[in-house]
Design an enzyme around this catalytic site. Structure first.
Site, PDB file in Angstrom:
ATOM      1  CE  LYS A   1      -1.786   3.082   1.869  1.00 30.51           C
ATOM      2  NZ  LYS A   1      -1.518   4.467   1.426  1.00 30.51           N
TER       3      LYS A   1
ATOM      4  CD  GLU B   1       9.873  13.450  11.154  1.00 29.38           C
ATOM      5  OE1 GLU B   1       8.730  12.989  11.332  1.00 29.38           O
ATOM      6  OE2 GLU B   1      10.791  12.801  10.625  1.00 29.38           O
TER       7      GLU B   1
ATOM      8  CD  GLU C   1      13.038   1.001   9.936  1.00 32.56           C
ATOM      9  OE1 GLU C   1      13.513   1.958  10.575  1.00 32.56           O
ATOM     10  OE2 GLU C   1      13.579  -0.113   9.886  1.00 32.56           O
TER      11      GLU C   1
ATOM     12  CB  CYS D   1      13.331   9.298   8.140  1.00 31.51           C
ATOM     13  SG  CYS D   1      14.441   8.176   7.299  1.00 31.51           S
TER      14      CYS D   1
END
Ligand code: NAD
Length: 506
Positions: A193, A400, A268, A302
């Site tokens: 997906k 973030e 992750e 990331c």
């Protein structure tokens, strides 16, 4: 003049977008519409115009894909010899290699990532398939345990079944290959997906796998939204594992939703990684690394070094040089090979990143930004930005941002900087710059993160464990660590002598 330039650059995007076909789901070896014929629009980050329509999968499509994957797992793929299976995996790598330029262009068009950077990512993606085929061949072995002369006990690894892979938009093609390659090489079947904001290269992956001739159902893609298609994949009883890359909060939701069907998870997640520069470091290289580490991939990275800690003796000079870099970074059309920073993927994300720059001002930072050429006004551009006078307790240091924004702070000594580096909820990556070998190791040990680089930018060694600690992840992928996730380990006990068996009922 600027208007003419805007038009001609945008024309190229519009022209390429017109050549795109609408995207279908790929289920059981066929490209198909969603069961309810639903679609969603795929928007260009550069023009903010619709490029094409994407089939929008729902629970019924996920169910169809999982059934196909399950059948393939029980059938031809599950019974295939390892060498034959790995030949398919090598073939996928070769086909990607043959189409690097074309896939890289699609990726840049879809995500706004600069073409020069997507080319490198796509080449690495081809290598991921070869690497995992090699690693399965050379390192997927069991262990034996000899017990006197009574037993030989040994382990074997078997694939788990249908792997559900859920991926983000920030480096879509490469991150998909990090999951597809080990999942297939170890013998699982896959339902992917992909992120709804970046469907184009995922579709190209389906075409490549189709061309490689994998048996029907081994690899399936269901495009769609997280809350519908993604959710159904997570909750499906025949999906045995979910490998997820994305935001920390999404990871937490997914784990809750997968609990009823006892999923195995690899997570992750997000990051807010520190880069620490001591005065004795090679400061020119540290500057190169700090600049690249946060402004490459449009800052949508990331492992970005989004928190810069400078020793106070070198801070003034370092900041002055970083300012020059920020002002000189080439912000431009992602399809132009000389562009270093392109537009952010989507207006929602752009608004979010911009809002953090406003928050930084409210929190008392001095904001220094680079330049966006006037002709780029239609895209989701955020100029490379430094947040000076930042403090650890500010939101812009704790959260973030996932854009081309670096928060800059100073420190007096090692103890203080380690405390500051660890004072966040994330723990994905860290970077330390010093020429004192003892200090380099000490700080590397002390910083709470899954991955640490000393005097280096983020150079990935595929054999090593990849993943985050704290709120940045659970589990490790990469090298043979992926086997822990993608295979089931079984212990087999074989009696080779006459060990004692209690005799009941005699
Ligand atoms: P996201 O969490 O919004 O979405 C990721 C994927 O999850 C998408 O495919 C989305 O459709 C799907 N999803 C969303 N809600 C879902 C649900 N309820 N059930 C199932 N699936 C669902 O993340 P994003 O914005 O696409 O990606 C950016 C994030 O990814 C950042 O936080 C970044 O740090 C992180 N990231 C981490 C790594 C790593 O290796 N640790 C690598 C790349 C990106």
């Amino acid at each position: 003049m600027a208007n003419q330039q805007t038009q001609s650059v945008a024309d190229q995007h519009t022209k390429l977008a017109k050549e795109l076909q609408d995207v279908k789901l790929y289920i059981d070896g066929k490209f198909v519409e969603a069961e309810d014929n639903g679609t969603f629009e795929n928007i260009s980050p550069f023009t903010n115009e619709t490029m094409n329509n994407i089939a929008s999968g729902q629970a019924a499509d996920i169910d169809k894909a999982v059934k196909a994957a399950h059948k393939a797992f029980k059938g031809e793929w599950g019974k295939m010899k390892q060498s034959e299976r790995l030949d398919y995996v090598y073939k996928i790598g070769d086909l990607i290699e043959e189409h690097v330029e074309e896939i890289a262009l699609l990726e840049a068009l879809d995500t706004g990532l600069p073409l020069s950077q997507t080319k490198k990512q796509v080449s690495r993606s081809a290598n991921n398939f070869r690497f995992y085929a090699d690693t399965v061949k050379s390192q997927m072995y069991g262990e034996t345990y000899q017990v006197d002369d009574e037993f030989i006990n040994y382990t074997v690894r078997t694939p788990v079944g249908v792997a559900g892979l859920i991926t983000p938009w920030n480096a879509p093609f490469m991150l998909e290959t990090w999951k597809i390659a080990p999942a297939l090489a170890t013998g699982n079947t896959v339902v992917l997906k992909p992120a709804e904001w970046s469907p184009l290269t995922a579709n190209r992956m389906a075409e490549i796998i189709d061309q490689a001739g994998l048996p029907d159902g081994v690899f399936n893609i269901v495009h769609g939204f997280g809350e519908t298609a993604g959710d159904a994949l997570v909750k499906h009883k025949d999906v045995k594992l979910i490998s997820f890359t994305g935001e920390t909060t999404t990871g937490s939701t997914i784990m809750k939703n997968g609990a009823d069907t006892l999923k195995r998870f690899s997570m992750e997640l997000g990051g807010k990684s520190p880069i620490i520069v001591f005065p004795d470091a090679d400061l020119d290289r540290a500057l190169d690394a700090a600049t690249w580490g946060v402004f490459s991939f449009n800052g949508e990275r990331c492992t970005a070094n989004s928190r810069l800690y400078l020793h106070e003796d070198i801070a003034e000079d370092f900041v002055a040089k970083l300012k020059q870099r920020v002002e000189n970074i080439r912000v431009g059309d992602p399809l132009d090979e000389s562009t270093q920073v392109g537009p952010l993927i989507k207006t929602e994300h752009y608004e979010n990143v911009k809002s953090y720059i406003e928050i930084a001002k409210e929190e008392g930072c001095e904001v220094v930004s680079g330049h966006i050429p006037e002709e780029l006004s239609r895209g989701n551009y955020v100029a490379p930005t430094m947040l000076l006078n930042a403090e650890n307790d500010m939101r812009v240091v704790q959260e973030e941002i996932f854009g081309p924004v670096i928060a800059v702070m100073t420190f007096k000594d090692e103890e203080e900087v380690i405390e500051k580096a660890n004072d966040v909820e994330y723990g994905l990556a860290g970077y330390v710059w010093t020429n004192d070998i003892k200090r380099g190791h000490r700080v590397a040990h002390a910083v709470e993160s899954g991955m640490l680089w000393v005097n280096a930018q983020n150079v990935r060694d595929l054999r090593t464990p990849f993943g985050g600690s704290k709120n940045s992840g659970i589990g490790r992928e990469g090298g043979y660590y992926a086997f822990e996730f993608y295979t089931e380990q079984k212990i087999i006990h074989v009696a080779i002598g006459d060990h004692h068996i209690p005799q009941f009922g005699i």
